[in-house]
Design a protein around this motif. Structure first.
Motif, PDB file in Angstrom:
ATOM      1  N   PRO A 136      -3.013   2.094  -0.106  1.00 23.28           N
ATOM      2  CA  PRO A 136      -1.919   2.777  -0.060  1.00 23.28           C
ATOM      3  C   PRO A 136      -1.056   1.846   0.680  1.00 23.28           C
ATOM      4  O   PRO A 136      -1.500   1.754   1.467  1.00 23.28           O
ATOM      5  N   VAL A 137       0.736   1.570   0.201  1.00 25.09           N
ATOM      6  CA  VAL A 137       0.699   0.754   0.572  1.00 25.09           C
ATOM      7  C   VAL A 137       2.131   1.152   0.317  1.00 25.09           C
ATOM      8  O   VAL A 137       2.875   2.347  -0.463  1.00 25.09           O
ATOM      9  N   PHE A 138       3.314   0.878   1.503  1.00 26.45           N
ATOM     10  CA  PHE A 138       4.694   1.884   2.091  1.00 26.45           C
ATOM     11  C   PHE A 138       5.746   0.709   2.241  1.00 26.45           C
ATOM     12  O   PHE A 138       5.369  -0.125   2.801  1.00 26.45           O
ATOM     13  N   HIS A 139       6.547   0.834   1.451  1.00 29.41           N
ATOM     14  CA  HIS A 139       7.741  -0.215   1.662  1.00 29.41           C
ATOM     15  C   HIS A 139       8.686   0.684   2.369  1.00 29.41           C
ATOM     16  O   HIS A 139       9.100   2.278   2.112  1.00 29.41           O
ATOM     17  N   LEU A 140       9.713   1.032   2.693  1.00 26.86           N
ATOM     18  CA  LEU A 140      10.828   1.434   3.710  1.00 26.86           C
ATOM     19  C   LEU A 140      12.223   0.951   3.376  1.00 26.86           C
ATOM     20  O   LEU A 140      12.218  -0.033   3.574  1.00 26.86           O
ATOM     21  N   ASN A 141      13.146   1.725   3.102  1.00 32.93           N
ATOM     22  CA  ASN A 141      14.210   0.429   2.102  1.00 32.93           C
ATOM     23  C   ASN A 141      13.612   0.022   1.997  1.00 32.93           C
ATOM     24  O   ASN A 141      14.719  -1.487   1.377  1.00 32.93           O
ATOM     25  N   GLY A 142      12.808  -0.511   0.395  1.00 28.20           N
ATOM     26  CA  GLY A 142      12.765  -1.795  -0.453  1.00 28.20           C
ATOM     27  C   GLY A 142      12.097  -3.240   0.705  1.00 28.20           C
ATOM     28  O   GLY A 142      11.734  -4.091  -0.024  1.00 28.20           O
ATOM     29  N   GLN A 143      11.814  -2.841   1.963  1.00 32.20           N
ATOM     30  CA  GLN A 143      11.076  -3.696   2.741  1.00 32.20           C
ATOM     31  C   GLN A 143       9.504  -3.008   3.332  1.00 32.20           C
ATOM     32  O   GLN A 143       9.162  -1.870   3.302  1.00 32.20           O
ATOM     33  N   PHE A 144       8.258  -4.185   2.807  1.00 27.03           N
ATOM     34  CA  PHE A 144       7.231  -4.273   3.307  1.00 27.03           C
ATOM     35  C   PHE A 144       7.052  -3.514   5.116  1.00 27.03           C
ATOM     36  O   PHE A 144       7.845  -3.502   5.927  1.00 27.03           O
ATOM     37  N   LEU A 145       6.739  -2.016   5.235  1.00 22.59           N
ATOM     38  CA  LEU A 145       6.187  -1.619   5.997  1.00 22.59           C
ATOM     39  C   LEU A 145       4.839  -1.742   6.661  1.00 22.59           C
ATOM     40  O   LEU A 145       4.678  -1.949   7.846  1.00 22.59           O
ATOM     41  N   MET A 146       3.807  -0.845   5.843  1.00 21.17           N
ATOM     42  CA  MET A 146       2.856  -0.544   5.910  1.00 21.17           C
ATOM     43  C   MET A 146       1.583  -0.009   5.157  1.00 21.17           C
ATOM     44  O   MET A 146       2.120  -0.416   3.844  1.00 21.17           O
ATOM     45  N   MET A 147       0.179  -0.724   5.335  1.00 18.02           N
ATOM     46  CA  MET A 147      -0.719  -0.817   3.557  1.00 18.02           C
ATOM     47  C   MET A 147      -1.964   0.102   4.649  1.00 18.02           C
ATOM     48  O   MET A 147      -1.896  -0.025   6.086  1.00 18.02           O
ATOM     49  N   HIS A 148      -2.630   0.741   3.917  1.00 18.82           N
ATOM     50  CA  HIS A 148      -4.113   0.869   3.515  1.00 18.82           C
ATOM     51  C   HIS A 148      -4.180   2.776   4.267  1.00 18.82           C
ATOM     52  O   HIS A 148      -4.683   3.107   3.930  1.00 18.82           O
ATOM     53  N   ARG A 149      -3.258   2.820   5.556  1.00 15.85           N
ATOM     54  CA  ARG A 149      -3.438   4.421   6.426  1.00 15.85           C
ATOM     55  C   ARG A 149      -2.233   4.378   6.721  1.00 15.85           C
ATOM     56  O   ARG A 149      -1.551   3.085   7.347  1.00 15.85           O
ATOM     57  N   VAL A 150      -1.650   5.625   7.340  1.00 19.64           N
ATOM     58  CA  VAL A 150      -0.203   5.624   7.924  1.00 19.64           C
ATOM     59  C   VAL A 150       0.276   5.388   9.588  1.00 19.64           C
ATOM     60  O   VAL A 150      -0.384   5.771  10.033  1.00 19.64           O
ATOM     61  N   ASN A 151       0.429   3.927   9.875  1.00 27.29           N
ATOM     62  CA  ASN A 151       0.952   3.816  11.184  1.00 27.29           C
ATOM     63  C   ASN A 151       1.391   5.331  11.212  1.00 27.29           C
ATOM     64  O   ASN A 151       3.127   4.074  11.549  1.00 27.29           O
ATOM     65  N   ALA A 152       1.991   5.806  12.898  1.00 30.21           N
ATOM     66  CA  ALA A 152       2.615   6.748  13.144  1.00 30.21           C
ATOM     67  C   ALA A 152       3.544   6.383  13.641  1.00 30.21           C
ATOM     68  O   ALA A 152       5.223   6.748  13.459  1.00 30.21           O
TER      69      ALA A 152
END
Length: 115
Positions: free
Chosen positions: A82-98
């Motif tokens: 998984p890859v995560f963007h927050l409000n359109g900006q890259f945030l993290m990938m592979h796992r959730v960095n809480a």
């Protein structure tokens, strides 16, 4: 009397429309966390579980990278979901960095409260 009723109805419609726009604006005040995923994706399922305690603080938007309309995202992230963007900006990938998620959500919440 009919004219008055017509104007009252128009005012009610107008007020209701304003109410709906205000509700919509309140909902969009939450940041959007975009999850780039595919099916199946066990790491994505795991990530969504980790996100549950935060779910009231953002709107989760899932993007299935295997759909034809998402081919650009597929080329970019096919080996990294998984890859995560927050409000359109890259945030993290592979796992959730809480801690990273918490830090960015707090920052956005403070900006929202101050502005």
């Amino acid at each position: 009397m009919l004219l008055f009723q017509g104007n009252s109805m128009q005012l009610a419609r107008s007020s209701f429309g304003l109410f709906l726009r205000n509700c919509s604006a309140a909902k969009t005040a939450l940041p959007v966390l975009t999850l780039f995923t595919k099916d199946p994706c066990p790491l994505c399922d795991e990530a969504k579980e980790v996100l549950k305690p935060y779910k009231h603080r953002f709107i989760l938007q899932e993007v299935n990278i295997t759909l034809p309309e998402n081919s650009a995202w597929y080329e970019r992230y096919k080996f990294d979901i998984p890859v995560f963007h927050l409000n359109g900006q890259f945030l993290m990938m592979h796992r959730v960095n809480a801690s990273k998620l918490e830090k960015q959500l707090l920052k956005l919440e403070q900006q929202s409260a101050g502005g």
